[in-house]
Write a protein that holds these residues in place. Structure first.
Motif, PDB file in Angstrom:
ATOM      1  N   PHE A 147       0.366  83.815  31.413  1.00  0.00           N
ATOM      2  CA  PHE A 147      -0.651  84.196  30.441  1.00  0.00           C
ATOM      3  C   PHE A 147      -2.021  84.244  31.110  1.00  0.00           C
ATOM      4  CE2 PHE A 147      -3.274  83.669  26.609  1.00  0.00           C
ATOM      5  CZ  PHE A 147      -2.659  84.586  25.769  1.00  0.00           C
ATOM      6  N   MET A 148      -2.263  83.306  32.018  1.00  0.00           N
ATOM      7  CA  MET A 148      -3.521  83.289  32.770  1.00  0.00           C
ATOM      8  C   MET A 148      -3.688  84.571  33.570  1.00  0.00           C
ATOM      9  SD  MET A 148      -4.054  82.905  36.295  1.00  0.00           S
ATOM     10  CE  MET A 148      -5.325  82.439  37.437  1.00  0.00           C
ATOM     11  N   SER A 149      -2.622  85.009  34.238  1.00  0.00           N
ATOM     12  CA  SER A 149      -2.681  86.235  35.036  1.00  0.00           C
ATOM     13  C   SER A 149      -2.959  87.446  34.157  1.00  0.00           C
ATOM     14  CB  SER A 149      -1.367  86.423  35.798  1.00  0.00           C
ATOM     15  OG  SER A 149      -1.094  85.307  36.621  1.00  0.00           O
ATOM     16  N   LEU A 150      -2.318  87.471  32.987  1.00  0.00           N
ATOM     17  CA  LEU A 150      -2.547  88.569  32.053  1.00  0.00           C
ATOM     18  C   LEU A 150      -4.003  88.605  31.605  1.00  0.00           C
ATOM     19  CD1 LEU A 150      -1.713  90.729  29.886  1.00  0.00           C
ATOM     20  CD2 LEU A 150      -1.198  88.799  28.380  1.00  0.00           C
ATOM     21  N   MET A 151      -4.537  87.455  31.191  1.00  0.00           N
ATOM     22  CA  MET A 151      -5.902  87.410  30.680  1.00  0.00           C
ATOM     23  C   MET A 151      -6.921  87.770  31.747  1.00  0.00           C
ATOM     24  SD  MET A 151      -6.676  84.374  28.004  1.00  0.00           S
ATOM     25  CE  MET A 151      -8.387  84.856  28.153  1.00  0.00           C
ATOM     26  N   LEU A 152      -6.739  87.212  32.931  1.00  0.00           N
ATOM     27  CA  LEU A 152      -7.683  87.470  34.017  1.00  0.00           C
ATOM     28  C   LEU A 152      -7.733  88.959  34.341  1.00  0.00           C
ATOM     29  CD1 LEU A 152      -9.598  86.516  36.223  1.00  0.00           C
ATOM     30  CD2 LEU A 152      -7.626  85.968  37.634  1.00  0.00           C
TER      31      LEU A 152
ATOM     32  N   LEU B 254      -5.302  86.061  42.856  1.00  0.00           N
ATOM     33  CA  LEU B 254      -5.973  86.679  41.712  1.00  0.00           C
ATOM     34  C   LEU B 254      -7.393  86.149  41.536  1.00  0.00           C
ATOM     35  CD1 LEU B 254      -3.138  86.707  39.007  1.00  0.00           C
ATOM     36  CD2 LEU B 254      -4.105  88.687  40.183  1.00  0.00           C
ATOM     37  N   LEU B 255      -7.611  84.914  41.955  1.00  0.00           N
ATOM     38  CA  LEU B 255      -8.942  84.321  41.825  1.00  0.00           C
ATOM     39  C   LEU B 255      -9.876  84.928  42.881  1.00  0.00           C
ATOM     40  CD1 LEU B 255      -7.907  80.591  41.324  1.00  0.00           C
ATOM     41  CD2 LEU B 255      -8.577  82.242  39.565  1.00  0.00           C
ATOM     42  N   PRO B 256     -11.185  84.856  42.657  1.00  0.00           N
ATOM     43  CA  PRO B 256     -12.118  85.444  43.625  1.00  0.00           C
ATOM     44  C   PRO B 256     -11.917  84.860  45.018  1.00  0.00           C
ATOM     45  CG  PRO B 256     -13.271  84.791  41.618  1.00  0.00           C
ATOM     46  CD  PRO B 256     -11.877  84.239  41.504  1.00  0.00           C
TER      47      PRO B 256
ATOM     48  N   PHE C 209      -0.470  71.359  38.847  1.00  0.00           N
ATOM     49  CA  PHE C 209       0.869  71.661  39.344  1.00  0.00           C
ATOM     50  C   PHE C 209       0.788  72.846  40.305  1.00  0.00           C
ATOM     51  CE2 PHE C 209       1.200  69.948  35.006  1.00  0.00           C
ATOM     52  CZ  PHE C 209       1.880  68.771  35.281  1.00  0.00           C
ATOM     53  N   ASP C 210       1.955  73.384  40.688  1.00  0.00           N
ATOM     54  CA  ASP C 210       1.973  74.491  41.636  1.00  0.00           C
ATOM     55  C   ASP C 210       1.227  75.703  41.088  1.00  0.00           C
ATOM     56  OD1 ASP C 210       3.409  73.176  43.620  1.00  0.00           O
ATOM     57  OD2 ASP C 210       5.328  73.659  42.694  1.00  0.00           O
ATOM     58  N   VAL C 211       1.400  75.971  39.800  1.00  0.00           N
ATOM     59  CA  VAL C 211       0.695  77.089  39.172  1.00  0.00           C
ATOM     60  C   VAL C 211      -0.170  76.531  38.048  1.00  0.00           C
ATOM     61  CG1 VAL C 211       2.340  78.888  39.777  1.00  0.00           C
ATOM     62  CG2 VAL C 211       2.725  77.511  37.723  1.00  0.00           C
ATOM     63  N   ALA C 212      -1.224  77.270  37.711  1.00  0.00           N
ATOM     64  CA  ALA C 212      -2.227  76.740  36.791  1.00  0.00           C
ATOM     65  C   ALA C 212      -2.408  77.625  35.573  1.00  0.00           C
ATOM     66  CB  ALA C 212      -3.563  76.583  37.520  1.00  0.00           C
ATOM     67  N   GLY C 213      -2.955  77.015  34.520  1.00  0.00           N
ATOM     68  CA  GLY C 213      -3.339  77.759  33.328  1.00  0.00           C
ATOM     69  C   GLY C 213      -4.837  77.998  33.261  1.00  0.00           C
ATOM     70  N   ASP C 214      -5.600  77.286  34.093  1.00  0.00           N
ATOM     71  CA  ASP C 214      -7.037  77.526  34.193  1.00  0.00           C
ATOM     72  C   ASP C 214      -7.304  78.745  35.068  1.00  0.00           C
ATOM     73  OD1 ASP C 214      -7.417  75.243  32.757  1.00  0.00           O
ATOM     74  OD2 ASP C 214      -8.644  74.223  34.250  1.00  0.00           O
ATOM     75  N   PHE C 215      -8.422  79.398  34.830  1.00  0.00           N
ATOM     76  CA  PHE C 215      -8.893  80.386  35.802  1.00  0.00           C
ATOM     77  C   PHE C 215     -10.392  80.560  35.660  1.00  0.00           C
ATOM     78  CE2 PHE C 215      -7.961  83.182  32.169  1.00  0.00           C
ATOM     79  CZ  PHE C 215      -9.051  84.037  32.147  1.00  0.00           C
ATOM     80  N   TYR C 216     -10.978  81.113  36.692  1.00  0.00           N
ATOM     81  CA  TYR C 216     -12.399  81.438  36.691  1.00  0.00           C
ATOM     82  C   TYR C 216     -12.585  82.782  37.381  1.00  0.00           C
ATOM     83  CZ  TYR C 216     -12.419  80.169  41.637  1.00  0.00           C
ATOM     84  OH  TYR C 216     -12.154  80.125  42.975  1.00  0.00           O
ATOM     85  N   ASP C 217     -13.714  83.389  37.147  1.00  0.00           N
ATOM     86  CA  ASP C 217     -14.017  84.652  37.813  1.00  0.00           C
ATOM     87  C   ASP C 217     -15.527  84.824  37.862  1.00  0.00           C
ATOM     88  OD1 ASP C 217     -13.493  86.949  39.161  1.00  0.00           O
ATOM     89  OD2 ASP C 217     -12.478  87.985  37.519  1.00  0.00           O
ATOM     90  N   VAL C 218     -15.998  85.381  38.942  1.00  0.00           N
ATOM     91  CA  VAL C 218     -17.423  85.703  39.119  1.00  0.00           C
ATOM     92  C   VAL C 218     -17.473  87.059  39.813  1.00  0.00           C
ATOM     93  CG1 VAL C 218     -19.637  84.996  40.088  1.00  0.00           C
ATOM     94  CG2 VAL C 218     -17.972  83.246  39.404  1.00  0.00           C
ATOM     95  N   PHE C 219     -18.104  88.050  39.167  1.00  0.00           N
ATOM     96  CA  PHE C 219     -18.177  89.367  39.790  1.00  0.00           C
ATOM     97  C   PHE C 219     -19.429  90.099  39.319  1.00  0.00           C
ATOM     98  CE2 PHE C 219     -15.380  89.511  36.102  1.00  0.00           C
ATOM     99  CZ  PHE C 219     -15.853  90.595  35.361  1.00  0.00           C
TER     100      PHE C 219
END
Length: 346
Positions: A133-138, A78-80, A99-109
């Motif tokens: 929740f991260m996947s939903l928001m992103l 999902l990340l760039p 951990f294996d999955v994260a709550g942080d995310f970033y995006d540049v587009f």
């Protein structure tokens, strides 16, 4: 003679008594052997049952590990996969999940020839719930931003002629291109949707959302409760950006002020999540914002300080501070540098 008979009778009686004791001991020994055999049988049954349970638990663990690995790969996808290559700019990121999955995310587009969107966010909580929740928001933010961009593109060349004037307290109105304003409105729409439809989840997220004009260097942004980005001036100055509104997902109609910063040639903007500040050493002491600001102050005068160099310096300092202590929060950074103007050829 009577004495001898009495002694013989006592001896026979003693022999009978001893014989009875021996018989009783033999019976008790036999009972003990039976009990021991029973215990051994039960022990074997228990051991076999434990082995079966261990295999069952191991199977569940292996299946869970595979699921988590699949989730990690999906989240990473999902990340760039690659950051935009923009002439005259350096854009770099650092992403280290705890951990294996994260709550942080970033995006540049990119949404137009000269507009680049910069996003970094930190979802409350840990584990699978935060990752979902991260996947939903992103996904929601991308969709709303592209949707706004598509609407504006229908205006054609006239889109460049539209501006929005935003009133501000004790300051002149902020005038923004309509394109920039509509893209920034993504934050308000995302917050309203999440706070309205996912309020029972009790999850929220801090968010920094910026629209960078790569031609002028102007960046308009909204800070929704996120850590304050750090602006490194070309002359060695250092400032934190203005605080913003509430995190995403708390109040459906939360207001979000728009601010603008001008990035000059040689300037760097560094954005990060609180996992950097909350990194702990073995004594349980946090890295803290004070250490981060001190580190940047000590390095801001370095010649040719690039965006990747800033993130690498911070990463190395945090890792050295932790000294192998486990990380309990995701650590994400995003840095943007406007390249210096080339010297004119005489």
């Amino acid at each position: 003679m009577l004495y001898q008979q009495h002694t013989q009778d006592e001896l026979i009686a003693e022999i009978h008594r001893l014989h009875q004791e021996i018989t009783t001991l033999q019976q008790e020994n036999s009972d003990l052997e039976i009990r021991l055999e029973t215990i051994l049988e039960h022990s074997t049954e228990v051991e076999n049952a434990l082995e079966d349970k261990h295999r069952e638990i191991q199977g569940y663990t292996d299946a869970l590990r595979l699921e988590m690995e699949a989730g990690r790969r999906m989240q990473t996808d999902l990340l760039p996969q690659a950051l935009p290559d923009v002439a005259g700019w350096e854009i770099t990121t650092s992403f280290q999940p705890a951990f294996d999955v994260a709550g942080d995310f970033y995006d540049v587009f990119t949404l137009s020839q000269d507009q680049v969107v910069l996003v970094i966010a930190d979802v409350s909580g840990k584990g699978v719930g935060a990752a979902l929740f991260m996947s939903l928001m992103l996904s929601l933010i991308r969709m709303l931003a592209y949707q706004a961009s598509t609407r504006l593109l229908h205006l054609g060349i006239n889109a460049e002629r539209y501006f929005v004037q935003l009133p501000r307290d004790n300051a002149p109105p902020l005038v923004l291109p309509a394109f920039t304003f509509e893209i920034l409105n993504t934050v308000k729409l995302a917050n309203h949707y999440i706070a309205t439809h996912y309020d029972r989840a009790g999850v929220f997220a801090t968010l920094f959302f910026g629209v960078l004009d790569t031609q002028t260097g102007a960046m308009s942004y909204i800070n929704a409760g996120h850590e304050l980005p750090i602006h490194l001036g070309r002359d060695g100055t250092m400032d934190e950006l203005i605080p913003g509104g509430l995190p995403i997902g708390i109040l459906p109609d939360s207001p979000y002020d728009i601010y603008t910063i001008q990035l000059q040639p040689g300037d760097i903007l560094m954005i990060y999540t609180d996992g950097i500040l909350d990194a702990c050493n073995h004594a349980g002491e946090f890295f803290t914002k004070e250490r981060l600001l001190t580190l940047i102050k000590e390095t801001r005068h370095r010649d040719a300080l690039s965006a990747p160099m800033v993130l690498q310096l911070i990463h190395d300092a945090v890792q050295a501070y932790m000294a192998g202590a486990g990380s309990f929060d995701d650590m994400t950074m995003l840095a943007v540098r406007r390249l210096p103007m080339p010297c004119p050829v005489s």
